[in-house]
Every structure is written in C-alpha cells, then in structure tokens.
Design an enzyme around this catalytic site. Sequence first.
Site, PDB file in Angstrom:
ATOM      1  N   ASP A   1       0.857  -1.187   0.000  1.00 39.32           N
ATOM      2  CA  ASP A   1       0.000   0.000   0.000  1.00 39.32           C
ATOM      3  C   ASP A   1       0.892   1.236   0.000  1.00 39.32           C
ATOM      4  O   ASP A   1       1.044   1.910   1.006  1.00 39.32           O
ATOM      5  CB  ASP A   1      -0.903  -0.028   1.245  1.00 39.32           C
ATOM      6  CG  ASP A   1      -1.911   1.112   1.245  1.00 39.32           C
ATOM      7  OD1 ASP A   1      -1.916   1.907   0.297  1.00 39.32           O
ATOM      8  OD2 ASP A   1      -2.689   1.190   2.217  1.00 39.32           O
TER       9      ASP A   1
ATOM     10  N   LYS B   1       0.447   3.801  -2.075  1.00 40.47           N
ATOM     11  CA  LYS B   1      -0.325   4.980  -2.528  1.00 40.47           C
ATOM     12  C   LYS B   1       0.537   5.885  -3.393  1.00 40.47           C
ATOM     13  O   LYS B   1       0.737   7.066  -3.133  1.00 40.47           O
ATOM     14  CB  LYS B   1      -0.886   5.758  -1.338  1.00 40.47           C
ATOM     15  CG  LYS B   1      -1.931   4.972  -0.587  1.00 40.47           C
ATOM     16  CD  LYS B   1      -2.825   5.832   0.268  1.00 40.47           C
ATOM     17  CE  LYS B   1      -3.790   4.966   1.035  1.00 40.47           C
ATOM     18  NZ  LYS B   1      -3.102   4.049   2.010  1.00 40.47           N
TER      19      LYS B   1
ATOM     20  N   ASP C   1       3.082  10.017  -8.080  1.00 38.82           N
ATOM     21  CA  ASP C   1       4.193  10.837  -8.568  1.00 38.82           C
ATOM     22  C   ASP C   1       4.192  10.865 -10.094  1.00 38.82           C
ATOM     23  O   ASP C   1       3.251  10.384 -10.725  1.00 38.82           O
ATOM     24  CB  ASP C   1       5.506  10.272  -7.990  1.00 38.82           C
ATOM     25  CG  ASP C   1       6.488  11.363  -7.643  1.00 38.82           C
ATOM     26  OD1 ASP C   1       6.755  12.227  -8.516  1.00 38.82           O
ATOM     27  OD2 ASP C   1       7.003  11.373  -6.510  1.00 38.82           O
TER      28      ASP C   1
ATOM     29  N   GLN D   1     -12.325   2.509  12.168  1.00 30.79           N
ATOM     30  CA  GLN D   1     -12.822   3.728  11.506  1.00 30.79           C
ATOM     31  C   GLN D   1     -14.353   3.753  11.412  1.00 30.79           C
ATOM     32  O   GLN D   1     -14.928   4.602  10.734  1.00 30.79           O
ATOM     33  CB  GLN D   1     -12.224   3.861  10.111  1.00 30.79           C
ATOM     34  CG  GLN D   1     -10.710   4.056  10.119  1.00 30.79           C
ATOM     35  CD  GLN D   1     -10.168   4.238   8.713  1.00 30.79           C
ATOM     36  OE1 GLN D   1     -10.605   5.116   7.972  1.00 30.79           O
ATOM     37  NE2 GLN D   1      -9.209   3.406   8.344  1.00 30.79           N
ATOM     38  N   GLY D   2     -14.994   2.794  12.037  1.00 31.62           N
ATOM     39  CA  GLY D   2     -16.453   2.865  12.166  1.00 31.62           C
ATOM     40  C   GLY D   2     -17.267   2.019  11.209  1.00 31.62           C
ATOM     41  O   GLY D   2     -18.464   1.841  11.412  1.00 31.62           O
ATOM     42  N   GLY D   3     -16.651   1.507  10.146  1.00 32.47           N
ATOM     43  CA  GLY D   3     -17.431   0.746   9.158  1.00 32.47           C
ATOM     44  C   GLY D   3     -17.774  -0.653   9.639  1.00 32.47           C
ATOM     45  O   GLY D   3     -17.106  -1.208  10.515  1.00 32.47           O
TER      46      GLY D   3
HETATM   47  O1  3DU Z   1      -8.164   1.583  10.210  1.00 30.63           O
HETATM   48  P1  3DU Z   1      -7.396   0.294  10.199  1.00 30.63           P
HETATM   49  O2  3DU Z   1      -6.462   0.123  11.368  1.00 30.63           O
HETATM   50  O3  3DU Z   1      -8.322  -0.905  10.017  1.00 30.63           O
HETATM   51  O4  3DU Z   1      -6.419   0.298   8.927  1.00 30.63           O
HETATM   52  C1  3DU Z   1      -6.831   0.642   7.638  1.00 30.63           C
HETATM   53  C2  3DU Z   1      -5.679   0.551   6.660  1.00 30.63           C
HETATM   54  O5  3DU Z   1      -6.141   0.892   5.367  1.00 30.63           O
HETATM   55  C3  3DU Z   1      -4.514   1.462   6.950  1.00 30.63           C
HETATM   56  O6  3DU Z   1      -3.339   0.819   6.497  1.00 30.63           O
HETATM   57  C4  3DU Z   1      -4.797   2.693   6.123  1.00 30.63           C
HETATM   58  O7  3DU Z   1      -3.631   3.373   5.756  1.00 30.63           O
HETATM   59  C5  3DU Z   1      -5.450   2.068   4.883  1.00 30.63           C
HETATM   60  N1  3DU Z   1      -6.407   2.933   4.191  1.00 30.63           N
HETATM   61  C6  3DU Z   1      -7.475   3.501   4.843  1.00 30.63           C
HETATM   62  O8  3DU Z   1      -7.647   3.299   6.057  1.00 30.63           O
HETATM   63  C7  3DU Z   1      -8.377   4.300   4.134  1.00 30.63           C
HETATM   64  C8  3DU Z   1      -8.226   4.496   2.799  1.00 30.63           C
HETATM   65  O9  3DU Z   1      -9.104   5.200   2.136  1.00 30.63           O
HETATM   66  C9  3DU Z   1      -7.153   3.898   2.156  1.00 30.63           C
HETATM   67  C10 3DU Z   1      -6.278   3.125   2.886  1.00 30.63           C
END
Ligand code: 3DU
Length: 207
Positions: A57, A59, A62, A166-168
Amino acid sequence: MNRIIFALDVYDYNEALNLSKELSNDVFAIKVNWPLVMNNGISIVKEISRYSNVICDFKIADIDNTNRLITEKARENNAWGIITHSFTGRRSLKAVVSAAGDMKVFSLVSMSQESFIDNYTDDLIKMSMEENVYGLVAPGNRIDILRHIRSMSGDLKIIAPGIGAQGGSITDAIMAGADYVIIGRSIYSDPEPLKKVKSLNEILGDD
Ligand code: 3DU
C-alpha cells in the site's frame, strides 16, 4: 475463501513476522504500508511473501518515472499487489500498470475519510478501467460511495478499508459490493488476533 486483507501497520520486525505467520492461513492477503517498510526496509515484503500474498500500500502519487521506480521495487520483492493513487492522471497510472507485470494493481478512487474530495471519483474509476487495473480501493465505511463505485466498476475487484476502528461494518461493506475488506487495528490491537480473524471470517460465512 477468505475475504479479509490484514493491514499490518506495526513498526516492529518480530511482531510483523509473528503476526504474518499466525494469520496467513486465515486471511486473503497482508497489506504492508509505509510505517513497516520505513522501519525495516523493502526486504520485509519478500519475507512476508513467504507466508501470504502481500499488497504494498504505497499509494503511489508521482510522475511516471518515479512511479515506475517504486513499482519495480515492490515487484522485485515478490509483492502480489500494489496500491496506487490515480488522481495523478493517466500517464502516472500507465507507468504503474506497465511496471507491475504480474502484480495486481489496485487504483485508489476514494478514501474512507469523509474529507476526501470525491468530485473526480467517477473520472478516476473510468480511467482505471481503461488502463486495465485489477481492482479499486474504495471506502468500506462510506456505504453510499462504495455502492456507487461498485455500480460503475464492472468486474474489477474492490478492496475496502474503514472497517472497525474507523467505524465501518464488515457486513455492510460486503453487501455494498466490496470483494475484500481491509482491517488493521481491530485485528492487531486485539489481545488474540487469530481468534479475532476467525470470528470475523465466521461473520462473513468464510472458513
Ligand atoms: O483503520 P485500520 O487500522 O483498520 O487500517 C486501515 C488501513 O487501510 C490502513 O493501512 C490505512 O492506511 C489504509 N487505508 C485507509 O484506512 C483508508 C483508505 O481510504 C485507504 C487506505
């Protein structure tokens, strides 16, 4: 079939390897992000790939040449997949897809934070499909946006973060069209990560 992608957002090498070994049979893939790679170097991707599919990941956002250089490093280290931004435009996205070879490219078209600027999401989906990416990253906690992205993206695989911390909700995200859910803190912060993964798989009806 497993539909969980485990977000391994820890710094520590031993913790990362132990979690990878412990959870690899019960998750679809392990997603590695900058914190782990910054602390341990890119070779940790290769090490984890001995146990699981690894999605980098990074992201990527560039110019085409830099995107290519980053993608090649992930590929050299046996990554199964790579996540790139798409807002940087077609030329940058093309560079990732062509450097990826057999690696699966996931194009990010929206994010889990409601502050994400969604004005261009439809354009990003269309461009990502035209450039033959394997899948999209879409928010698993913003269900209307996820459903909309699903409706526009044909057979592309959708991987969705934003679950738990994150709530989902894992079931809402799958019902709205995610093929896989990305989950980090709810698993690695649990005192018993394997048990947690198994209970999430049970909710999904996966074994
Ligand atoms: O919130 P968590 O701990 O379940 O992690 C979510 C992961 O997904 C984390 O690595 C974050 O950088 C990535 N991510 C998002 O949370 C949201 C996005 O839109 C894209 C990636």
